[in-house]
Design an enzyme around this catalytic site. Structure first.
Site, mmCIF file in Angstrom:
data_model
loop_
_atom_site.group_PDB
_atom_site.id
_atom_site.type_symbol
_atom_site.label_atom_id
_atom_site.label_comp_id
_atom_site.label_asym_id
_atom_site.label_seq_id
_atom_site.Cartn_x
_atom_site.Cartn_y
_atom_site.Cartn_z
ATOM 1 N N ASP A 49 0.847 -1.197 0.000
ATOM 2 C CA ASP A 49 0.000 0.000 0.000
ATOM 3 C C ASP A 49 0.878 1.241 0.000
ATOM 4 O OD1 ASP A 49 -2.134 -1.741 0.482
ATOM 5 O OD2 ASP A 49 -1.756 -1.647 2.647
ATOM 6 N N ASP A 55 2.693 12.643 9.565
ATOM 7 C CA ASP A 55 1.856 13.571 10.340
ATOM 8 C C ASP A 55 0.369 13.314 10.104
ATOM 9 O OD1 ASP A 55 2.214 14.575 7.810
ATOM 10 O OD2 ASP A 55 3.021 16.512 8.463
ATOM 11 N N GLU A 78 -4.446 20.454 14.531
ATOM 12 C CA GLU A 78 -3.710 21.301 13.595
ATOM 13 C C GLU A 78 -3.868 20.807 12.164
ATOM 14 O OE1 GLU A 78 -0.055 21.521 12.353
ATOM 15 O OE2 GLU A 78 0.122 23.686 12.562
ATOM 16 N N ASP A 98 -1.685 19.020 18.353
ATOM 17 C CA ASP A 98 -0.760 19.095 17.220
ATOM 18 C C ASP A 98 -0.064 17.739 17.233
ATOM 19 O OD1 ASP A 98 1.033 19.513 15.260
ATOM 20 O OD2 ASP A 98 1.702 21.482 15.944
ATOM 21 N N LEU A 100 1.900 15.929 15.336
ATOM 22 C CA LEU A 100 3.341 15.776 15.043
ATOM 23 C C LEU A 100 3.893 17.130 14.603
ATOM 24 C CD1 LEU A 100 5.147 13.376 15.352
ATOM 25 C CD2 LEU A 100 4.944 12.954 12.918
ATOM 26 N N ASP A 101 4.353 17.889 15.575
ATOM 27 C CA ASP A 101 4.882 19.221 15.282
ATOM 28 C C ASP A 101 6.350 19.110 14.882
ATOM 29 O OD1 ASP A 101 4.361 22.231 15.618
ATOM 30 O OD2 ASP A 101 6.256 21.923 16.668
ATOM 31 N N GLU A 244 -0.375 25.109 19.280
ATOM 32 C CA GLU A 244 1.030 25.187 19.681
ATOM 33 C C GLU A 244 1.215 26.166 20.842
ATOM 34 O OE1 GLU A 244 1.916 26.265 15.627
ATOM 35 O OE2 GLU A 244 3.119 24.469 15.320
HETATM 36 P P1 AHG Z 1 6.403 22.185 10.789
HETATM 37 O O1 AHG Z 1 5.547 21.309 11.663
HETATM 38 O O2 AHG Z 1 5.719 22.598 9.528
HETATM 39 O O3 AHG Z 1 7.796 21.624 10.576
HETATM 40 O O4 AHG Z 1 6.570 23.582 11.585
HETATM 41 C C1 AHG Z 1 7.214 23.585 12.786
HETATM 42 C C2 AHG Z 1 6.864 24.849 13.517
HETATM 43 C C3 AHG Z 1 7.412 24.909 14.924
HETATM 44 O O5 AHG Z 1 7.573 23.668 15.510
HETATM 45 C C4 AHG Z 1 8.706 25.631 14.787
HETATM 46 O O6 AHG Z 1 9.020 26.372 15.940
HETATM 47 C C5 AHG Z 1 8.485 26.536 13.612
HETATM 48 O O7 AHG Z 1 7.457 25.944 12.838
HETATM 49 C C6 AHG Z 1 9.731 26.661 12.778
HETATM 50 O O8 AHG Z 1 9.522 27.542 11.754
HETATM 51 P P2 AHG Z 1 10.731 28.055 10.838
HETATM 52 O O9 AHG Z 1 11.101 26.895 9.971
HETATM 53 O O10 AHG Z 1 10.154 29.192 10.078
HETATM 54 O O11 AHG Z 1 11.871 28.458 11.738
#
Ligand code: AHG
Length: 300
Positions: A49, A55, A78, A98, A100-101, A244
């Site tokens: 698959d 995420d 998110e 969120d 998976l940030d 966040e």
């Molecule tokens: P993503 O989940 O799209 O990778 O974004 C992460 C977030 C946050 O975790 C982080 O502090 C910030 O975006 C970083 O942004 P820059 O790349 O602009 O520094």
């Protein structure tokens, strides 16, 4: 001490204990998926698959897990454009997620995280100060969990048999001089540039990974300030209020720190929409107050 026992000792309600343990179990699944590089977009799994991005998988997995818990009425994620109403649930909780940030950091093996906010009464479109609990998980060399139910901030580490074990109790943000400034310097507003320069002159050391969870976690442990400011063309910056900024600010404030958008506490901001963004300064009180001073003086 295991997480459940700690929550009991803190006097959490049975429903809150069950919900937090459920959420942290789902985070263990995410840690496992990261480890096994499950869900790499564009690749094919052993069953042939096509895999979805990690995420998206984490989002589906958490929402499904919360649905099955029957404790939750609404989820704001998110990854979703609208608040998810959980039908046929007896639950009253509202949860912001969120899942998976910082997922763009997976490729380069930097730490990433999950951020969760919990309201005891289902409405997730609330000010951050109305949160009843918040937690985050850092997926790094160790998988760690930091949570608060407004009775201190506590850290746990995932052991080899899958239990979160108490690592540090009643964390207080120490007086420290790290700064983690997001955004491109060329896009800063003049007052913010002056603020960052002032931090440098005061001996602050740069520590920025691009993942808000590990960056704020580092500030919680070592002291200093994390910021993602308003930018020339983006007057609300990049980061999301509900998913966040609110839960992480709530934790830092519970640990004796402060938070601001430059003018007011992040936690007093009324969300207008699920996707609201906000400039953020979060960390030691003096560093946050200094940001507010620069902001205020720029308006005079
Ligand atoms: P993503 O989940 O799209 O990778 O974004 C992460 C977030 C946050 O975790 C982080 O502090 C910030 O975006 C970083 O942004 P820059 O790349 O602009 O520094």
């Amino acid at each position: 001490m295991k997480l459940r026992e700690h929550l009991e000792q803190q006097g959490a309600t049975e429903h809150m204990i069950t919900l937090i343990c459920r959420i942290t179990d789902l985070c263990k699944d995410i840690a496992n998926a990261i480890l096994h590089q499950q869900g790499k977009a564009g690749t094919v799994n052993i069953h042939g698959d096509e895999q979805i991005a990690l995420d998206t998988w984490a989002d589906d997995h958490m929402i499904q897990g919360l649905r099955e818990s029957k404790l939750v009425k609404t989820v704001a994620s998110e990854e979703q454009d609208e608040v998810v109403e959980i039908l046929k649930s007896d639950g009253e909780f509202g949860v912001t997620l969120d899942p998976l940030d910082g997922s763009s950091l997976i490729d380069v093996n930097l730490s990433i995280g999950t951020i969760v906010g919990i309201f005891e009464e289902g409405n997730v479109m609330e000010k951050g100060e109305k949160l009843d609990a918040a937690l985050y998980v850092v997926y790094g060399p160790l998988t760690t969990l930091v949570y608060t139910i407004k009775k201190g901030v506590h850290e746990f580490v995932l052991n080899e048999i899958g239990d979160f074990i108490l690592r540090k109790e009643n964390l207080q943000i120490p007086q420290g001089k790290l700064y983690a400034p997001g955004g491109l310097a060329k896009d800063y507003l003049p007052w913010h540039s002056n603020y960052i320069k002032a931090l440098g002159e005061k001996g602050y050391k740069l520590r920025y990974s691009g993942g808000m969870v590990p960056d704020v976690n580092q500030i919680l442990h070592k002291g200093g300030i994390f910021t993602y400011p308003a930018l020339q063309e983006k007057n609300q910056g990049k980061l999301r209020l509900l998913f966040e900024c609110n839960p992480l600010s709530f934790i830092i404030v519970q640990a004796g720190g402060a938070c601001s958008d430059g003018k007011q506490s992040i936690l007093t901001k009324t969300p207008q929409g699920i996707g609201d963004r906000t400039p953020i300064y979060v960390g030691n009180k003096d560093a946050v107050l200094l940001a507010e001073k620069f902001c205020y003086e720029s308006d005079q």
